[in-house]
Motif scaffolding. Structure first.
Motif, PDB file in Angstrom:
ATOM      1  N   VAL A 114     109.135  57.045  28.960  1.00 37.40           N
ATOM      2  CA  VAL A 114     107.987  55.933  29.089  1.00 37.40           C
ATOM      3  C   VAL A 114     107.331  56.056  27.800  1.00 37.40           C
ATOM      4  N   GLY A 115     107.495  54.980  27.029  1.00 38.84           N
ATOM      5  CA  GLY A 115     106.874  55.036  25.643  1.00 38.84           C
ATOM      6  C   GLY A 115     107.062  56.382  24.989  1.00 38.84           C
ATOM      7  N   PRO A 116     106.075  56.942  24.533  1.00 39.46           N
ATOM      8  CA  PRO A 116     106.269  58.246  23.736  1.00 39.46           C
ATOM      9  C   PRO A 116     106.048  59.436  24.544  1.00 39.46           C
ATOM     10  N   LEU A 117     106.052  59.267  25.940  1.00 39.48           N
ATOM     11  CA  LEU A 117     106.221  60.347  27.023  1.00 39.48           C
ATOM     12  C   LEU A 117     107.438  60.684  27.763  1.00 39.48           C
ATOM     13  N   HIS A 118     107.367  61.649  28.283  1.00 38.28           N
ATOM     14  CA  HIS A 118     108.767  61.962  29.173  1.00 38.28           C
ATOM     15  C   HIS A 118     108.253  62.602  30.446  1.00 38.28           C
ATOM     16  N   LEU A 119     109.080  62.005  31.430  1.00 35.44           N
ATOM     17  CA  LEU A 119     108.690  62.415  33.011  1.00 35.44           C
ATOM     18  C   LEU A 119     109.949  63.078  33.161  1.00 35.44           C
ATOM     19  N   VAL A 120     109.703  64.566  33.223  1.00 37.94           N
ATOM     20  CA  VAL A 120     110.930  65.261  33.381  1.00 37.94           C
ATOM     21  C   VAL A 120     110.904  66.026  34.791  1.00 37.94           C
ATOM     22  N   THR A 121     112.095  65.946  35.562  1.00 34.24           N
ATOM     23  CA  THR A 121     111.979  66.548  36.896  1.00 34.24           C
ATOM     24  C   THR A 121     113.399  67.519  36.804  1.00 34.24           C
ATOM     25  N   HIS A 122     112.851  68.409  37.549  1.00 34.66           N
ATOM     26  CA  HIS A 122     114.145  69.418  38.230  1.00 34.66           C
ATOM     27  C   HIS A 122     113.949  69.396  39.719  1.00 34.66           C
ATOM     28  N   LEU A 123     115.042  68.857  40.311  1.00 34.46           N
ATOM     29  CA  LEU A 123     115.115  68.707  41.745  1.00 34.46           C
ATOM     30  C   LEU A 123     115.195  70.200  42.441  1.00 34.46           C
ATOM     31  N   ALA A 124     115.517  71.245  41.770  1.00 30.46           N
ATOM     32  CA  ALA A 124     115.778  72.488  42.623  1.00 30.46           C
ATOM     33  C   ALA A 124     116.697  72.529  43.341  1.00 30.46           C
ATOM     34  N   ARG A 125     116.539  73.384  44.527  1.00 30.56           N
ATOM     35  CA  ARG A 125     117.389  73.665  45.616  1.00 30.56           C
ATOM     36  C   ARG A 125     117.408  72.586  46.584  1.00 30.56           C
ATOM     37  N   ALA A 126     116.351  72.007  46.936  1.00 32.47           N
ATOM     38  CA  ALA A 126     116.203  71.304  48.125  1.00 32.47           C
ATOM     39  C   ALA A 126     115.481  69.759  47.917  1.00 32.47           C
ATOM     40  N   GLY A 127     115.360  69.393  46.632  1.00 30.08           N
ATOM     41  CA  GLY A 127     114.810  68.210  46.060  1.00 30.08           C
ATOM     42  C   GLY A 127     115.894  66.883  46.104  1.00 30.08           C
ATOM     43  N   TRP A 128     115.265  65.892  45.933  1.00 29.72           N
ATOM     44  CA  TRP A 128     116.279  64.745  45.832  1.00 29.72           C
ATOM     45  C   TRP A 128     115.365  63.521  45.455  1.00 29.72           C
ATOM     46  N   LEU A 129     115.822  62.586  44.959  1.00 33.00           N
ATOM     47  CA  LEU A 129     115.394  61.226  44.386  1.00 33.00           C
ATOM     48  C   LEU A 129     115.910  60.202  45.481  1.00 33.00           C
ATOM     49  N   GLN A 130     114.925  59.310  45.840  1.00 34.14           N
ATOM     50  CA  GLN A 130     115.149  58.198  46.769  1.00 34.14           C
ATOM     51  C   GLN A 130     114.711  56.816  46.176  1.00 34.14           C
ATOM     52  N   TRP A 131     115.663  55.886  45.837  1.00 32.39           N
ATOM     53  CA  TRP A 131     115.241  54.850  45.313  1.00 32.39           C
ATOM     54  C   TRP A 131     114.797  53.723  46.354  1.00 32.39           C
ATOM     55  N   LYS A 132     113.629  53.060  46.301  1.00 35.11           N
ATOM     56  CA  LYS A 132     112.915  52.113  47.100  1.00 35.11           C
ATOM     57  C   LYS A 132     112.916  50.787  46.448  1.00 35.11           C
TER      58      LYS A 132
END
Length: 286
Positions: A63-81
């Motif tokens: 996002v511009g000069p920044l980075h939103l970095v995610t590690h979902l680990a064992r039980a994480g997930w991404l849900q689109w809305k």
């Protein structure tokens, strides 16, 4: 746990759904999720998403000069809305860990099930600031990751091949599930020592690694984020299928349990018909 194929599919999905859109707000909703404090998440508001990339199992939203970095680990997930309720969610309630809302009203939630909270979100100026990213080994789907590069990584290693494949500082992106699948395709015991691999073994294992990951990425390609978990599970040959018949030879798939994980394998395909002992015994059953 999402591994390289699922994170790559999420990258492709988000690249299509995020790039060029403006971030309205990012709300941390679990006290454990945010691992950085400078810059603050509020710095993302009003910024346009410029890129979505992957570092091993880390998902990187620029996002511009920044980075939103995610590690979902064992039980994480991404849900689109496609839209969100008008009332903001209450922090600390349920599996919701972080919400990213775009100016158009759509966006995504990060969720994590269970009581052990390992999902991690970092907001940084450079992804290499994150220790987990900085220590990553090469990406196994990179063009430069050929058979000789793989052999060079294994040279000098003296451990079980299952552990070597899962070591993120050696090879980025392979976890418990796909290491089981790779070893089944290679017809190799998970307890085989890396220093016992001959040249033909290395070639065979490299081919199994590339084809297994490439096939998994191809199966996931074009799927919506919500369908990726089911696709991963349905594509497994041995992982998570203890007690089921091997799809290659029909033998019963067996399991070795550890304190916090387990592995699955086919004794006929991988260990000459011998069941493996629990690693607390540290040897093959005879």
């Amino acid at each position: 746990m999402p591994e390289l194929p699922e994170v790559e599919a999420l990258r492709v999905f988000l690249d299509d759904h995020l790039v060029g859109k403006e971030v309205a707000r990012v709300l941390p909703l679990a006290i454990s999720v945010l691992k950085t404090y400078d810059p603050p998440l509020s710095a993302l508001a009003g910024g346009a998403v410029t890129s979505v990339s992957r570092h091993g199992k880390f998902l990187d939203i620029g996002v511009g000069p920044l980075h939103l970095v995610t590690h979902l680990a064992r039980a994480g997930w991404l849900q689109w809305k496609d839209s969100f309720p008008a009332t903001p969610p209450r922090p600390g309630k349920g599996p919701l860990a972080l919400r990213t809302v775009l100016s158009g009203g759509d966006g995504f939630d990060l969720t994590e099930m269970g009581t052990t909270k390992r999902l991690a979100v970092h907001l940084v100026r450079d992804p290499s600031e994150i220790p987990g990213v900085a220590r990553l080994g090469p990406d196994p789907l990179a063009d430069s990751f050929d058979r000789d590069a793989f052999a060079a990584l294994l040279d000098g290693e003296r451990r079980q091949i299952k552990g070597a494949l899962r070591d993120q500082s050696l090879i980025a992106g392979i976890g418990n599930a796909y290491s089981d699948e790779i070893l089944h395709v290679a017809k190799m015991s998970p307890f085989k020592r890396t220093n016992s691999l001959g040249e033909d073994d290395i070639t065979h294992l490299y081919t199994a690694l590339r084809t297994t990951l490439e096939d998994a990425v191809a199966r996931s390609s074009g799927l919506a984020a919500g369908k990726l978990k089911a696709e991963k599970k349905s594509g497994m040959r041995v992982h998570g299928r203890a007690g089921a018949p091997c799809p290659v030879c029909g033998d019963t798939i067996l399991e070795v349990s550890f304190s916090d994980s387990s592995l699955q394998y086919c004794p006929t395909c991988q260990t000459g018909g011998k069941p493996l002992a629990d690693r607390r015994l540290s040897k093959l059953l005879k």
